[in-house]
Structures are given as C-alpha cells and as structure tokens.
Design a protein around this motif. Sequence first.
Motif, short mmCIF file in Angstrom:
data_model
loop_
_atom_site.label_atom_id
_atom_site.label_comp_id
_atom_site.label_asym_id
_atom_site.label_seq_id
_atom_site.Cartn_x
_atom_site.Cartn_y
_atom_site.Cartn_z
N UNK A 89 0.88 -1.33 0.11
CA UNK A 89 0.10 -0.13 -0.09
C UNK A 89 0.90 1.46 0.05
N UNK A 90 1.13 2.09 -1.00
CA UNK A 90 1.71 3.08 -0.99
C UNK A 90 1.06 4.48 -0.53
N UNK A 91 -0.13 4.54 -0.94
CA UNK A 91 -0.91 5.86 -0.27
C UNK A 91 -2.11 5.08 -0.01
N UNK A 92 -2.51 5.16 1.37
CA UNK A 92 -3.94 4.67 1.77
C UNK A 92 -5.21 5.31 1.45
N UNK A 93 -5.03 6.65 1.45
CA UNK A 93 -5.99 7.51 1.15
C UNK A 93 -5.45 8.99 0.43
N UNK A 94 -5.60 9.04 -0.84
CA UNK A 94 -5.19 10.17 -1.71
C UNK A 94 -5.01 11.59 -1.08
N UNK A 95 -5.96 11.69 0.09
CA UNK A 95 -5.67 13.11 0.69
C UNK A 95 -5.64 12.98 2.10
N UNK A 96 -5.05 12.04 2.62
CA UNK A 96 -4.54 11.91 3.83
C UNK A 96 -3.28 12.95 4.18
N UNK A 97 -3.39 13.68 5.27
CA UNK A 97 -2.43 14.45 5.70
C UNK A 97 -1.79 15.53 4.72
N UNK A 98 -2.91 15.67 3.79
CA UNK A 98 -2.43 16.83 2.74
C UNK A 98 -3.40 18.15 2.58
N UNK A 99 -4.47 17.80 3.43
CA UNK A 99 -5.52 18.68 3.27
C UNK A 99 -5.37 20.24 3.63
N UNK A 100 -4.36 20.32 4.68
CA UNK A 100 -4.03 21.70 5.23
C UNK A 100 -3.33 22.26 4.33
#
Length: 503
Positions: free
Chosen positions: A76-87
């Motif tokens: 699993x390279x990225x579990x959720x495309x937007x996790x940790x980047x919304x800010x």
Amino acid sequence: MSAAMLLAHHGIRALTVEHHRGTAIHPRAALISQRTMEVLRTVGLEGIVREQSETQFLQDGAIMAVETLAGKELAWFIANMNEGIRDVSPTIRLFITQKLLEPLMQRRALKLGADLRFATEMVSFEQDATGVRAVIRHRDTGETQNIRARYMIAADGARSGIREKLDIAMQGTGIFSKSITIYFRAPVGPLLRDRNLSVIYVYNPSVRGFFRIEKPYNTGFLVANTTGDMAHPNSDLWDLDHQQCEQLVRAGLGDDSVPIVVDDVMKWHGRADTAERYQVNRIFLAGDAAHCLPPYGGFNGNCGVQDAHNIAWKLAAVLKGHAGAGLVDTYAVERHPVGAFTAQQAYLRYVLREAKYLTTEGLPAMENDLNVELGYRYHSSAVIAEPDDDGRPHEHPRDAKGKPGSRAPHLWLEPNRSTLDLFGAKFALLGGPDAGDWLTATDALDVDAHKITNADFCDAYGITPQGAVLVRPDGFVAWRAKSSEANAHAALANALDHVLHRA
Ligand SMILES: Cc1cc2nc3c(=O)[nH]c(=O)nc-3n(C[C@H](O)[C@H](O)[C@H](O)COP(=O)(O)OP(=O)(O)OC[C@H]3O[C@@H](n4cnc5c(N)ncnc54)[C@H](O)[C@@H]3O)c2cc1C
C-alpha cells in the motif's frame, strides 16, 4: 485547453487549433493534483469538477499493488489520496478522467472568450522577429487560412511536430518501453472487495502495469508496460492483438470466470524525458511536447497545466504592455527544471514500484509527492531572491513559508475563502496587520492590496506584522519585505519593475 482557458481568463485573444474533432475520447489522465485544482478554482471550475468527479470515482482512494486483483496484496503506497495533505491547499487531489474534465474546461474557455477550432490542423509555421506565421487547414473542408500571431504555444503532444521542426532534442532516459493502455469492460466490482482503490499496480510473472477502474466498476483500463520474465522482460507490447490484450487483463484480474471485452488499445512510449529547450524565440513548448513521463505519480498532465499557468500570465502582461518582452523568457528558465525534476520523480516511482529490472546504482531519492506537485521553486529574473536564499529547486510546501519563488501558502481567511483566492488576475500585495505603509504604497501601481489579520499569516509567509509579500498572478511569491522600509512606494515600484522586466 488549459492554455486556451487561462489566456482567455487574462483577456488575451488566442486561437487554439486541434486536429481531433472534439475533446478526449479516452479517459487517459485522472489524478488531478491539488495545484491543478487550485488553477481550476481560480477560473471558477472547482465546484463542478468536484461534483462531476463523484460520478466516476469514489474519491480518497488508495494507490497500492497486487499480484492480481483477486489475489494477494503486495504493498500500500498511499492509503488515502488526501490523507495528511488537506491543510496545504483549499482544495484536494481528485480523480476525474480527461473525458469528463476536458468538456468542462472547454465550456469555461468558450465562456471566457477563447477561440477553439477542432478538426483543424496547423500544417506549417515560421517565425520572424515580430511574430509567428502559421497555415491552418480544416480537415473536412480542406479550407486553409493564414494566421499571424505574436507568440505560439506548442502544446502538440509527446510526438510534437513543432518540437521536431525546431530541431529540439529530448533529454533523459530515452524510451524504455512500448507500453499499451487496454480499455476494457468487465464486471470487476466483486474483485475490489469493498476496497476503495484509485490506482492498482499489478505485478506478476505475466504482466506488470496498473489498473484504473471506474464506477460502477464495469469499465476500466489496464496499462501494461512489460510481460514475461521479470528480470529480463518483454517491454515492447505494441504488436499484441486484442485477444492477447484480453489475456493480459485476465492475468491482472486473476479470475478466469470474469467475462472481458477489450474495446480499444492505445500505444505509447514509456520514457522520462524533457525537451532540451522549452523556448525558441516566440515559440514555447508546453505539456507533453515539453516533457514525457511514465504515468507513475500522475504528474505529467498536471505538469502541463502548470506550464500553461506559468506562460499565460506572462504573455498577457507582455501583450497588454504591462511588462517588458523579456518576461516571457523566464518561462523556460522556471519550467524546464520543474519538468526535469518531475520526470526524474515519475521515473523513480516507475522503477521502484514496478520496473525493478531498471534499478541502477545512484538513483536519486524519491521526494514527497507534495514537493513535486506544489513544492517546486522558481529561480529566475521574474522573482527577487533574498540574500540568504538557499537556491533549493523544491521543498515541502509547509516549509516554503513565503520565500520568493515558492507558491504562496494557503491559509483560510474565512470559510471557503483562502489566501489563494486573492491571486489570479493582478499582482497582489499581502500585508501583515501593521503593514499600512506597504498597503498604501500600491496606489497607482496596479496591484491589489490586502491586509491579512489571520493570526497564522506572518509565520506562514515568513514576515513580521509590518512586512508584506508581493505575489504574482500565478500565485508564486515574487518578492518579500519582512518588515517596514523607509520608502515603501519606491521599494515596491522597483520590485515590480524588476520582476516585470521594465527597464
Ligand atoms: C494511461 C495514462 C494515464 C495517465 N494518467 C495521468 C494522470 O493520472 N495524471 C496526469 O497528470 N497525467 C496522466 N497522464 C498523462 C496525460 O494524459 C498527458 O500528460 C496529457 O494528456 C498531455 O496533454 P497535452 O495537451 O500536452 O498533449 P496531448 O493530450 O497529446 O494533446 C496534444 C494534441 O495536439 C494535437 N495536435 C498535434 N499536432 C497538431 C497539429 N499540427 N495541428 C493541430 N493539432 C495537433 C493532437 O491531436 C493532440 O490532441 C496519463 C497518460 C496515460 C497514457
């Protein structure tokens, strides 16, 4: 389409010719970066794009690897495309195919006044000291027309005829695969097993590539790059017939009971190359004509949108007489390193995630996706670097802190109003809560002034409450005064003259 839309947004008359009869007929790119979404937000398209994307994909999906879709999970390279980047942005990464996105951009471009001509090809061109002359021909009527323009953007794709005619070589890895995209229909929903998967790399002894599957999970594509022996693979797949392509899809799905219909097969070169020059006098290469990267990271189309975003405001400033002609030369200076860095990073993702047989000594480090998408920095005469500038080509957007040459950081000013919403047309001066002198200095300078009282502003933009930051129409910081100065008006006027190449 991006260039047409953005030039129209700046009020510039531009003619766009496209050989095809309409917008994309294949899904092609789907991963839209936050930066591209920010550009779409500037022209009022964010809402409709987000809404339409939901019809095609469940958003916030994963990027992962399987042996087969029915079988073993490998990584699993990225579990959720937007996790940790919304800010870092007022918007998100999302998935929408070119087939759905391009008509939305087309409609917006037309509304803004763009002149788009489909089924029309440019058959020849030449340039002189004052402009470019081209002959265009309608494919159906055969009618030809002579066009005279001050500048030309060559956005004619990976096999760019304009690049060839200008004798511009490509630099980089060269071609490492003759890859294919197999568009198919098959009821694969049950094989997803309720996993929300945006990109599914497939890695097994029969095929290496990736799946992308659209709602309601009966259609998708398999990109196939190599087959057979993993250490010494076959990387030329252009001769496969539909039946062999069906077998590859089956080998990726790992379930013999699923009926598969292959609709179409597209051929393309796997390569990570940039044009050695992005500009020849009045002609600018953009998009795939300027850089060809493997679709690992979803960077290439996004990089092309950013090319258009960079050149559009510069052309507009020069054509409106607001800037000296030299401003457009900073396009190549700024975008070429970004193209080369993005190509390097896409290639690394391809090698490390899928094509391990291409691994060599001394591969560069894989950087955070956000460095590639939002964190590249411009070093050119359209930016005034500070004496202690570290000259870095990229960094994490959270570390940029308003440095000249970096993308101006996002902060919410009020619900659904970001600092980024202050940019897009004119230059903008953002002043801290005590920056009165800077803000009044904009009088008669054609700069929008904004006093920012958000408590996080000074830290996010690296200034004191008396300081100010000058931001270009593309949302990149042109210049910064960390504190107050004796003659604010003269300092600001000088900065603008410098950045806009006014003698
Ligand atoms: C399978 C796949 C998946 C991808 N996924 C992603 C992704 O998720 N995210 C991402 O960012 N990118 C992705 N990409 C890359 C993306 O699709 C391309 O980078 C992008 O479409 C390039 O756009 P472009 O306008 O530069 O070139 P093109 O789309 O190739 O357009 C160039 C156009 O110029 C026209 N043309 C050429 N010569 C002439 C002429 N003489 N006269 C008139 N017209 C002419 C052609 O008809 C063509 O339509 C993917 C690519 C593939 C193959």
